[in-house]
Design a protein around this motif. Structure first.
Motif, PDB file in Angstrom:
ATOM      1  N   ARG A 185       7.853 -13.536   2.775  1.00 41.26           N
ATOM      2  CA  ARG A 185       7.340 -12.719   1.510  1.00 41.26           C
ATOM      3  C   ARG A 185       6.961 -11.351   1.632  1.00 41.26           C
ATOM      4  O   ARG A 185       7.176 -10.550   0.560  1.00 41.26           O
ATOM      5  CB  ARG A 185       6.173 -13.587   0.982  1.00 41.26           C
ATOM      6  N   THR A 186       6.242 -11.227   2.574  1.00 39.61           N
ATOM      7  CA  THR A 186       5.682  -9.794   2.852  1.00 39.61           C
ATOM      8  C   THR A 186       6.720  -8.645   3.045  1.00 39.61           C
ATOM      9  O   THR A 186       6.732  -7.772   2.560  1.00 39.61           O
ATOM     10  CB  THR A 186       4.583 -10.088   3.996  1.00 39.61           C
ATOM     11  N   ALA A 187       7.671  -9.338   3.835  1.00 37.46           N
ATOM     12  CA  ALA A 187       8.820  -8.385   4.331  1.00 37.46           C
ATOM     13  C   ALA A 187       9.825  -8.034   2.964  1.00 37.46           C
ATOM     14  O   ALA A 187      10.092  -7.143   2.665  1.00 37.46           O
ATOM     15  CB  ALA A 187       9.747  -8.774   5.230  1.00 37.46           C
ATOM     16  N   GLU A 188       9.911  -9.173   2.240  1.00 38.59           N
ATOM     17  CA  GLU A 188      10.751  -8.874   0.797  1.00 38.59           C
ATOM     18  C   GLU A 188      10.049  -8.112  -0.092  1.00 38.59           C
ATOM     19  O   GLU A 188      10.857  -7.163  -0.905  1.00 38.59           O
ATOM     20  CB  GLU A 188      10.833 -10.452   0.220  1.00 38.59           C
ATOM     21  N   SER A 189       8.587  -8.010   0.080  1.00 40.37           N
ATOM     22  CA  SER A 189       7.951  -7.228  -1.026  1.00 40.37           C
ATOM     23  C   SER A 189       7.899  -5.784  -0.515  1.00 40.37           C
ATOM     24  O   SER A 189       7.366  -4.905  -1.358  1.00 40.37           O
ATOM     25  CB  SER A 189       6.344  -7.544  -1.008  1.00 40.37           C
ATOM     26  N   ALA A 190       8.312  -5.606   0.901  1.00 42.30           N
ATOM     27  CA  ALA A 190       8.112  -4.209   1.124  1.00 42.30           C
ATOM     28  C   ALA A 190       9.084  -2.969   0.770  1.00 42.30           C
ATOM     29  O   ALA A 190      10.324  -3.526   0.544  1.00 42.30           O
ATOM     30  CB  ALA A 190       8.002  -4.024   2.873  1.00 42.30           C
ATOM     31  N   ARG A 191       8.720  -1.802   0.621  1.00 45.53           N
ATOM     32  CA  ARG A 191       9.512  -0.666   0.271  1.00 45.53           C
ATOM     33  C   ARG A 191       9.311   0.405   1.266  1.00 45.53           C
ATOM     34  O   ARG A 191       8.248   0.436   1.835  1.00 45.53           O
ATOM     35  CB  ARG A 191       9.157  -0.181  -1.064  1.00 45.53           C
ATOM     36  N   VAL A 192      10.336   0.859   1.652  1.00 45.01           N
ATOM     37  CA  VAL A 192      10.499   2.082   2.934  1.00 45.01           C
ATOM     38  C   VAL A 192      11.064   3.246   2.520  1.00 45.01           C
ATOM     39  O   VAL A 192      12.200   3.254   1.825  1.00 45.01           O
ATOM     40  CB  VAL A 192      11.066   1.367   4.120  1.00 45.01           C
ATOM     41  N   TRP A 193      10.676   4.241   2.612  1.00 44.15           N
ATOM     42  CA  TRP A 193      11.014   5.819   2.595  1.00 44.15           C
ATOM     43  C   TRP A 193      11.056   6.634   3.708  1.00 44.15           C
ATOM     44  O   TRP A 193       9.557   6.576   4.488  1.00 44.15           O
ATOM     45  CB  TRP A 193      10.435   6.338   1.406  1.00 44.15           C
ATOM     46  N   PHE A 194      12.126   7.371   4.304  1.00 41.61           N
ATOM     47  CA  PHE A 194      12.019   8.079   5.287  1.00 41.61           C
ATOM     48  C   PHE A 194      12.509   9.463   4.956  1.00 41.61           C
ATOM     49  O   PHE A 194      13.453   9.544   4.466  1.00 41.61           O
ATOM     50  CB  PHE A 194      12.757   7.605   6.570  1.00 41.61           C
ATOM     51  N   LEU A 195      11.779  10.433   5.527  1.00 42.58           N
ATOM     52  CA  LEU A 195      12.119  11.749   5.483  1.00 42.58           C
ATOM     53  C   LEU A 195      12.760  12.181   6.765  1.00 42.58           C
ATOM     54  O   LEU A 195      11.982  11.943   7.820  1.00 42.58           O
ATOM     55  CB  LEU A 195      10.957  12.802   4.958  1.00 42.58           C
ATOM     56  N   VAL A 196      14.079  12.641   6.972  1.00 41.46           N
ATOM     57  CA  VAL A 196      14.424  13.104   8.236  1.00 41.46           C
ATOM     58  C   VAL A 196      14.879  14.516   8.017  1.00 41.46           C
ATOM     59  O   VAL A 196      15.337  14.810   7.152  1.00 41.46           O
ATOM     60  CB  VAL A 196      15.580  12.129   8.514  1.00 41.46           C
ATOM     61  N   ASP A 255       5.228   3.201  -6.782  1.00 43.23           N
ATOM     62  CA  ASP A 255       5.480   1.906  -6.195  1.00 43.23           C
ATOM     63  C   ASP A 255       4.084   1.006  -6.304  1.00 43.23           C
ATOM     64  O   ASP A 255       3.855  -0.059  -6.675  1.00 43.23           O
ATOM     65  CB  ASP A 255       6.143   1.750  -4.857  1.00 43.23           C
ATOM     66  N   VAL A 256       2.958   1.536  -5.678  1.00 40.16           N
ATOM     67  CA  VAL A 256       1.611   0.970  -5.348  1.00 40.16           C
ATOM     68  C   VAL A 256       1.097   0.755  -6.753  1.00 40.16           C
ATOM     69  O   VAL A 256       0.511  -0.276  -7.030  1.00 40.16           O
ATOM     70  CB  VAL A 256       0.734   1.644  -4.754  1.00 40.16           C
ATOM     71  N   SER A 257       1.301   1.925  -7.786  1.00 29.73           N
ATOM     72  CA  SER A 257       0.714   1.617  -9.174  1.00 29.73           C
ATOM     73  C   SER A 257       1.217   0.437  -9.956  1.00 29.73           C
ATOM     74  O   SER A 257       0.701  -0.143 -10.816  1.00 29.73           O
ATOM     75  CB  SER A 257       1.069   2.782 -10.040  1.00 29.73           C
ATOM     76  N   ALA A 258       2.321  -0.071  -9.626  1.00 27.86           N
ATOM     77  CA  ALA A 258       2.888  -1.186 -10.205  1.00 27.86           C
ATOM     78  C   ALA A 258       2.887  -2.578  -9.474  1.00 27.86           C
ATOM     79  O   ALA A 258       3.163  -3.539  -9.942  1.00 27.86           O
ATOM     80  CB  ALA A 258       4.599  -1.314 -10.297  1.00 27.86           C
ATOM     81  N   ARG A 259       1.842  -2.672  -8.493  1.00 25.99           N
ATOM     82  CA  ARG A 259       1.516  -3.890  -7.853  1.00 25.99           C
ATOM     83  C   ARG A 259      -0.215  -3.833  -8.069  1.00 25.99           C
ATOM     84  O   ARG A 259      -0.839  -2.873  -8.366  1.00 25.99           O
ATOM     85  CB  ARG A 259       1.539  -3.663  -6.212  1.00 25.99           C
ATOM     86  N   SER A 260      -0.749  -5.284  -7.888  1.00 23.14           N
ATOM     87  CA  SER A 260      -1.986  -5.347  -8.086  1.00 23.14           C
ATOM     88  C   SER A 260      -2.879  -5.029  -6.755  1.00 23.14           C
ATOM     89  O   SER A 260      -4.014  -4.330  -7.069  1.00 23.14           O
ATOM     90  CB  SER A 260      -2.280  -6.958  -8.447  1.00 23.14           C
ATOM     91  N   SER A 261      -2.043  -5.064  -5.863  1.00 27.83           N
ATOM     92  CA  SER A 261      -2.883  -4.329  -4.315  1.00 27.83           C
ATOM     93  C   SER A 261      -1.921  -4.240  -3.548  1.00 27.83           C
ATOM     94  O   SER A 261      -0.706  -4.846  -3.580  1.00 27.83           O
ATOM     95  CB  SER A 261      -3.949  -5.488  -3.942  1.00 27.83           C
ATOM     96  N   ALA A 262      -2.020  -3.395  -2.422  1.00 24.04           N
ATOM     97  CA  ALA A 262      -1.003  -3.039  -1.494  1.00 24.04           C
ATOM     98  C   ALA A 262      -1.373  -2.649  -0.115  1.00 24.04           C
ATOM     99  O   ALA A 262      -2.622  -2.313  -0.084  1.00 24.04           O
ATOM    100  CB  ALA A 262       0.090  -2.034  -2.081  1.00 24.04           C
ATOM    101  N   ARG A 263      -0.868  -2.822   0.942  1.00 20.93           N
ATOM    102  CA  ARG A 263      -0.998  -2.150   1.965  1.00 20.93           C
ATOM    103  C   ARG A 263       0.004  -1.153   2.318  1.00 20.93           C
ATOM    104  O   ARG A 263       1.170  -1.178   2.040  1.00 20.93           O
ATOM    105  CB  ARG A 263      -0.901  -3.290   3.228  1.00 20.93           C
ATOM    106  N   VAL A 314       5.529   3.395   4.088  1.00 16.29           N
ATOM    107  CA  VAL A 314       5.770   1.871   3.849  1.00 16.29           C
ATOM    108  C   VAL A 314       4.777   1.121   2.987  1.00 16.29           C
ATOM    109  O   VAL A 314       3.667   1.366   3.272  1.00 16.29           O
ATOM    110  CB  VAL A 314       6.068   0.728   5.060  1.00 16.29           C
ATOM    111  N   VAL A 315       5.320   0.630   1.873  1.00 15.97           N
ATOM    112  CA  VAL A 315       4.265  -0.211   1.070  1.00 15.97           C
ATOM    113  C   VAL A 315       4.761  -1.755   0.735  1.00 15.97           C
ATOM    114  O   VAL A 315       5.797  -1.738   0.941  1.00 15.97           O
ATOM    115  CB  VAL A 315       4.399   0.430  -0.372  1.00 15.97           C
ATOM    116  N   ALA A 316       3.838  -2.355   1.068  1.00 13.69           N
ATOM    117  CA  ALA A 316       4.073  -3.992   0.977  1.00 13.69           C
ATOM    118  C   ALA A 316       2.737  -4.639  -0.006  1.00 13.69           C
ATOM    119  O   ALA A 316       1.553  -4.150   0.241  1.00 13.69           O
ATOM    120  CB  ALA A 316       3.928  -4.549   2.331  1.00 13.69           C
TER     121      ALA A 316
END
Length: 318
Positions: A185-196, A255-263, A314-316
């Protein structure tokens, strides 16, 4: 009266070094970490043992060096499972980076067949702290006793003594299925962005197709990557590194603004001040919506594929 020892969690959690866990986190939660290999100029190293991210950064900044990675052998997972069982685990939940990016999860599955206790292997379809948050959440759940039953009220003369004795019973803990489901569940909730700075390292490692790499670097634009269906995908391009940093923050804020709480985790390679600045911006903008914010150096394996300028968020779900 002597204090009774704390019971050992019956479900152990194992992961791999691409989780990029901050220093001390694995020890705090009793997480077993199986390291991947990094090959520099034909010399094989073990991540976290004889090669740290700082050492890889030195190698990557020398353009003539060839850097590749290798998955752990099944024997490395078998040894981790044996250690967990010897420490008292009755079952193991083994959570790993996306099978789209590495054969690591397959090696874990092979080793599970010879484990002295049952092993539940989870393909997180994630990497970095998207995997790390899932692993820590699973370990946190495994270490948490389930809510006790309500104490009985005086029906019989011996009820109080009965309840006192009952309290000595080892707490009921979550099952391995519970712990594995938590990780998924936690992994599925996560979003990742990388700048390279460049897609060349990802192209060389086969994590991004040649056409996508060529498109991402056209006109010298800096690519922002994400994870899609467990694989690396080009999200968009920006003109400058500063614009890329601002865009990372904007993506995380939305992304976080659309969640109730996040890490939230901010990854970097040799740029702790820059990463901390991004973390501070997120905390200032989001406040109590953030349950946890960590700054973590990218694992050597991730850095080998992303390159020396990697910066990520990373946001989860919390």
């Amino acid at each position: 009266m002597s204090r009774r020892p704390q019971p050992v969690a019956s479900v152990a959690v194992v992961t791999d070094s691409t989780a990029s866990l901050p220093e001390g986190v694995a020890e705090r939660w009793g997480i077993g970490v199986v390291p991947l290999g990094v090959v520099v100029d034909g010399v094989e190293h073990v991540e976290g043992v004889d090669l740290l991210s700082s050492g890889l950064l030195t190698a990557l900044t020398h353009g003539s060096r060839k850097v590749t990675t290798s998955q752990p052998p099944p024997a490395a997972f078998a040894a981790a499972y044996q250690r967990a069982a010897a420490a008292g685990a009755r079952e193991i939940v083994s959570v790993h980076l996306s099978g789209e990016l590495s054969g690591t999860v397959r090696a874990a599955q092979l080793a599970a067949g010879s484990s002295p206790v049952p092993v539940h292997v989870v393909d997180s379809r994630a990497v970095g702290m998207a995997l790390g948050f899932a692993v820590v959440g699973a370990a946190r759940l495994a270490a948490t006793p389930l809510p006790p039953h309500a104490a009985p009220t005086g029906l019989l003369a011996g009820a109080r003594s009965w309840w006192h004795d009952r309290q000595r019973v080892e707490p009921v803990r979550p099952t391995a299925d519970d712990v594995a489901s938590c990780a998924r569940r936690t992994a599925e909730s996560a979003r990742v962005w990388f700048l390279v700075d460049s897609l060349e390292h990802l192209r060389r490692g086969g994590r991004l197709s040649a056409p996508a790499a060529a498109l991402g670097t056209v006109l010298g634009l800096r690519p922002i990557l994400t994870l899609s269906d467990g694989g690396v995908a080009l999200l968009e391009r920006v003109r400058t590194r500063r614009a890329g940093r601002d865009r990372l923050v904007a993506l995380a804020l939305a992304d976080v603004s659309a969640r109730s709480s996040a890490r939230v985790a901010v990854h970097h390679l040799g740029q702790p001040e820059v990463a901390q600045t991004l973390a501070n911006e997120l905390v200032a903008a989001l406040g109590d919506r953030l349950v946890e914010v960590v700054v973590s150096e990218s694992s050597a394996v991730l850095a080998a594929h992303a390159g020396p300028g990697v910066l990520g968020i990373v946001v989860a779900d919390a």
